[in-house]
Design a protein around this motif. Structure first.
Motif, PDB file in Angstrom:
ATOM      1  N   VAL A 130      -3.045   3.083   0.839  1.00 21.84           N
ATOM      2  CA  VAL A 130      -3.756   2.426  -0.261  1.00 21.84           C
ATOM      3  C   VAL A 130      -2.788   2.076  -1.386  1.00 21.84           C
ATOM      4  O   VAL A 130      -1.674   2.578  -1.458  1.00 21.84           O
ATOM      5  CB  VAL A 130      -4.869   3.337  -0.842  1.00 21.84           C
ATOM      6  N   TYR A 153       0.857  -1.196   0.000  1.00 22.67           N
ATOM      7  CA  TYR A 153       0.000   0.000   0.000  1.00 22.67           C
ATOM      8  C   TYR A 153       0.891   1.242   0.000  1.00 22.67           C
ATOM      9  O   TYR A 153       1.131   1.861   1.032  1.00 22.67           O
ATOM     10  CB  TYR A 153      -0.928  -0.010   1.220  1.00 22.67           C
ATOM     11  N   SER A 162      -7.513  -0.533  -0.096  1.00 23.44           N
ATOM     12  CA  SER A 162      -6.888  -0.458   1.227  1.00 23.44           C
ATOM     13  C   SER A 162      -7.077  -1.797   1.932  1.00 23.44           C
ATOM     14  O   SER A 162      -7.652  -2.738   1.372  1.00 23.44           O
ATOM     15  CB  SER A 162      -7.516   0.659   2.061  1.00 23.44           C
ATOM     16  N   THR A 181      -5.068   7.146   4.976  1.00 21.80           N
ATOM     17  CA  THR A 181      -5.281   5.717   4.770  1.00 21.80           C
ATOM     18  C   THR A 181      -4.266   5.227   3.747  1.00 21.80           C
ATOM     19  O   THR A 181      -4.138   5.802   2.665  1.00 21.80           O
ATOM     20  CB  THR A 181      -6.704   5.430   4.239  1.00 21.80           C
TER      21      THR A 181
END
Length: 209
Positions: free
Chosen positions: A202, A94, A149, A200
């Motif tokens: 991702v 990610y 994610s 976040t």
């Protein structure tokens, strides 16, 4: 602008919302909110004015709380909070940080504003990407990207954006068809319990049918 704020069965309420203009509404606010009484429409049109402004000859208040703060004791109570890093860190799986936020044209989940002409100004959430990142992934303006994610995935139209740093991506969260918040984490700030929407980890891929 007359009518009623309620959805139905409210004819008896119309006299409580019997305004003919936005200025009429603002004048009722002024009558109720003493700190804004001096802010007339005419004064607003003349480069604006800041509250508190209790009278029509008051100059307005440029800076609040220069000497006191509205709490017992007269001073703001500040606390030093130790920085706690988020567990949402980039990894080989990610490698991007997704930031979600607002747009001028829609309010939160768009339940109201997507039913107005605003939908013609901003039709959907977009994935904003630095051009160098987009080039590496093989994405161009208008392509569809798959954003993944640890919590979920979503598909968004790409918008090449030079204002973003390399390694960052940005999207608004207004479009229920995208529902971008489903891919953000469930982590919350330990003090105020605000969800961690703004960071976040991702990965971003070119979407293919």
């Amino acid at each position: 602008m007359g009518g009623c704020l309620h959805y139905g069965g409210c004819d008896e309420k119309k006299e409580l919302f019997n305004f003919s203009s936005a200025q009429d509404i603002w004048n009722e606010i002024r009558d109720t909110w003493s700190a804004a009484y001096g802010i007339t429409y005419e004064r607003l049109d003349n480069n604006g004015i800041q509250w508190p402004c209790p009278t029509t000859d008051h100059p307005g208040t440029t800076i609040l709380h220069t000497e006191t703060f509205p709490r017992e004791g007269g001073r703001a109570k500040l606390s030093i909070i130790e920085f706690c890093p988020t567990p949402e860190q980039v990894t080989p799986a990610y490698p991007f940080i997704l930031i979600t936020g607002r747009t001028l044209y829609h309010f939160n989940a768009g339940n109201m504003t997507y039913r107005t002409a605003n939908k013609d100004i901003c039709r959907a959430d977009l994935l904003h990407l630095n051009p160098k990142d987009a080039n590496i992934i093989g994405l161009q303006d208008g392509d569809t990207a798959r954003v993944v994610s640890k919590y979920g995935e979503a598909s968004l139209t790409v918008c090449i954006d030079n204002s973003l740093n390399k390694g960052e991506a940005f999207s608004t969260f207004n479009d229920a068809r995208v529902f971008i918040n489903k891919i953000t984490s469930s982590l919350r700030d330990k003090y105020v319990q605000t969800p961690e929407y703004k960071i976040t980890a991702v990965r971003i891929e070119k979407w293919s049918a």
